[in-house]
Structure formats: C-alpha cells, structure tokens
Motif scaffolding. Structure first.
Motif, PDB file in Angstrom:
ATOM      1  N   ARG A  18     -80.529  28.558   7.280  1.00  0.00           N
ATOM      2  CA  ARG A  18     -81.555  27.996   8.058  1.00  0.00           C
ATOM      3  C   ARG A  18     -81.664  26.480   7.726  1.00  0.00           C
ATOM      4  O   ARG A  18     -81.468  26.189   6.454  1.00  0.00           O
ATOM      5  CB  ARG A  18     -82.703  28.505   7.606  1.00  0.00           C
ATOM      6  N   PHE A  19     -81.877  25.820   8.696  1.00  0.00           N
ATOM      7  CA  PHE A  19     -82.063  24.146   8.614  1.00  0.00           C
ATOM      8  C   PHE A  19     -83.476  24.008   9.104  1.00  0.00           C
ATOM      9  O   PHE A  19     -84.202  24.620   9.894  1.00  0.00           O
ATOM     10  CB  PHE A  19     -80.825  23.791   9.569  1.00  0.00           C
ATOM     11  N   ALA A  20     -83.787  22.592   8.758  1.00  0.00           N
ATOM     12  CA  ALA A  20     -85.092  22.038   9.161  1.00  0.00           C
ATOM     13  C   ALA A  20     -85.208  22.007  10.625  1.00  0.00           C
ATOM     14  O   ALA A  20     -86.272  22.107  11.105  1.00  0.00           O
ATOM     15  CB  ALA A  20     -85.210  20.800   8.390  1.00  0.00           C
ATOM     16  N   ASP A  21     -84.113  21.538  11.444  1.00  0.00           N
ATOM     17  CA  ASP A  21     -84.321  21.350  12.569  1.00  0.00           C
ATOM     18  C   ASP A  21     -82.914  21.427  13.383  1.00  0.00           C
ATOM     19  O   ASP A  21     -81.988  21.560  12.808  1.00  0.00           O
ATOM     20  CB  ASP A  21     -85.118  20.152  13.313  1.00  0.00           C
ATOM     21  N   ALA A  53     -77.325  31.108  15.635  1.00  0.00           N
ATOM     22  CA  ALA A  53     -78.388  32.052  15.584  1.00  0.00           C
ATOM     23  C   ALA A  53     -79.808  31.715  16.065  1.00  0.00           C
ATOM     24  O   ALA A  53     -81.003  32.243  15.708  1.00  0.00           O
ATOM     25  CB  ALA A  53     -78.394  32.861  14.404  1.00  0.00           C
ATOM     26  N   GLY A  54     -79.813  30.433  16.656  1.00  0.00           N
ATOM     27  CA  GLY A  54     -81.151  29.915  17.070  1.00  0.00           C
ATOM     28  C   GLY A  54     -81.043  28.498  16.877  1.00  0.00           C
ATOM     29  O   GLY A  54     -80.178  27.963  16.581  1.00  0.00           O
ATOM     30  N   PRO A  55     -82.258  27.896  17.395  1.00  0.00           N
ATOM     31  CA  PRO A  55     -82.228  26.330  17.167  1.00  0.00           C
ATOM     32  C   PRO A  55     -81.980  25.835  15.679  1.00  0.00           C
ATOM     33  O   PRO A  55     -81.509  24.864  15.782  1.00  0.00           O
ATOM     34  CB  PRO A  55     -83.627  25.927  17.702  1.00  0.00           C
ATOM     35  N   ALA A  56     -82.437  26.665  14.716  1.00  0.00           N
ATOM     36  CA  ALA A  56     -82.177  26.068  13.640  1.00  0.00           C
ATOM     37  C   ALA A  56     -81.897  27.202  12.456  1.00  0.00           C
ATOM     38  O   ALA A  56     -82.121  27.189  11.207  1.00  0.00           O
ATOM     39  CB  ALA A  56     -83.833  25.573  12.922  1.00  0.00           C
ATOM     40  N   PRO A  87     -77.487  19.613   1.915  1.00  0.00           N
ATOM     41  CA  PRO A  87     -78.511  18.639   2.230  1.00  0.00           C
ATOM     42  C   PRO A  87     -79.398  18.811   3.406  1.00  0.00           C
ATOM     43  O   PRO A  87     -80.597  18.483   3.649  1.00  0.00           O
ATOM     44  CB  PRO A  87     -77.963  17.283   2.383  1.00  0.00           C
ATOM     45  N   HIS A  88     -78.722  20.119   4.288  1.00  0.00           N
ATOM     46  CA  HIS A  88     -79.417  20.150   5.577  1.00  0.00           C
ATOM     47  C   HIS A  88     -79.918  21.396   5.369  1.00  0.00           C
ATOM     48  O   HIS A  88     -80.631  21.945   6.560  1.00  0.00           O
ATOM     49  CB  HIS A  88     -78.248  20.113   6.394  1.00  0.00           C
ATOM     50  N   VAL A  89     -79.909  22.334   4.539  1.00  0.00           N
ATOM     51  CA  VAL A  89     -80.302  23.800   4.564  1.00  0.00           C
ATOM     52  C   VAL A  89     -81.792  23.768   3.825  1.00  0.00           C
ATOM     53  O   VAL A  89     -82.130  23.129   2.927  1.00  0.00           O
ATOM     54  CB  VAL A  89     -79.431  24.615   3.426  1.00  0.00           C
TER      55      VAL A  89
END
Length: 105
Positions: A18-21, A53-56, A87-89
């Motif tokens: 999962r990501f911030a954006d 799996a989706g936008p983020a 760093p992005h998760v």
C-alpha cells in the motif's frame, strides 16, 4: 502423477503493498520493474508479476523453483527491494507464501 516433495515444488509469495498515493505507487512500481529484471539472473527465480490493485495499492506475485530458492533469492533481493519500494510503502506489507499446488511454469 506423483506429488513433488516440498523442496521440489514451485514456491510462490504474494505481497500486498500500500502506498501513500498514486505517485508513490508509480515510483515504487518503476523500481520493482528494474529489480525484477535483475532478479532474472538469480538461481531459482522464475517470474514476478505486479498487479494494479487500485490507485494506491499493488499486489506482487513471485514464483520460485522451490522454497529453498525462494529463501535464497529473497535474502539477496531484500536490501534492493527495501531501497526501491520501502520509502514509498505505508504500513507493513501483507505477505503470504507457500508451495504452488495448481499451475505450471
């Protein structure tokens, strides 16, 4: 048809990231793309797919020749994966692993 011994069975890992954006996701996926290219040379690494799996969110499905190969390849890739994706998760990735029971490579 006999069932292969555990050590001989193809082994898969499934990881939900999962990501911030969407920008963080795009950057991480670009890093994963490079990492998968480099992983092609690792013994026992068969393939890796990253699903949108989706936008983020992304789901990474990785296939190895055996559980032993998965452990060895993962140990080799872990530092690079952490640098490319870490760093992005946001939050801890969800991870499942086990022998492949249906499918062929």
């Amino acid at each position: 048809m006999s069932v292969p011994e555990k050590s001989e069975a193809p082994y898969a890992t499934v990881t939900v990231l999962r990501f911030a954006d969407s920008n963080a996701k795009r950057t991480a996926v670009d890093g994963l793309r490079e990492l998968v290219r480099a992983a092609d040379d690792l013994p026992g690494f068969l393939d890796c797919w990253v699903l949108d799996a989706g936008p983020a969110e992304a789901v990474m499905f990785t296939l190895y020749s055996s559980e032993t190969a998965a452990a060895e390849a993962s140990a080799s890739l872990r530092p690079h994966l952490g640098a490319a994706v870490g760093p992005h998760v946001t939050g801890a990735p969800q991870r499942w692993a086990g022998p492949l029971v249906i499918g062929e490579k």
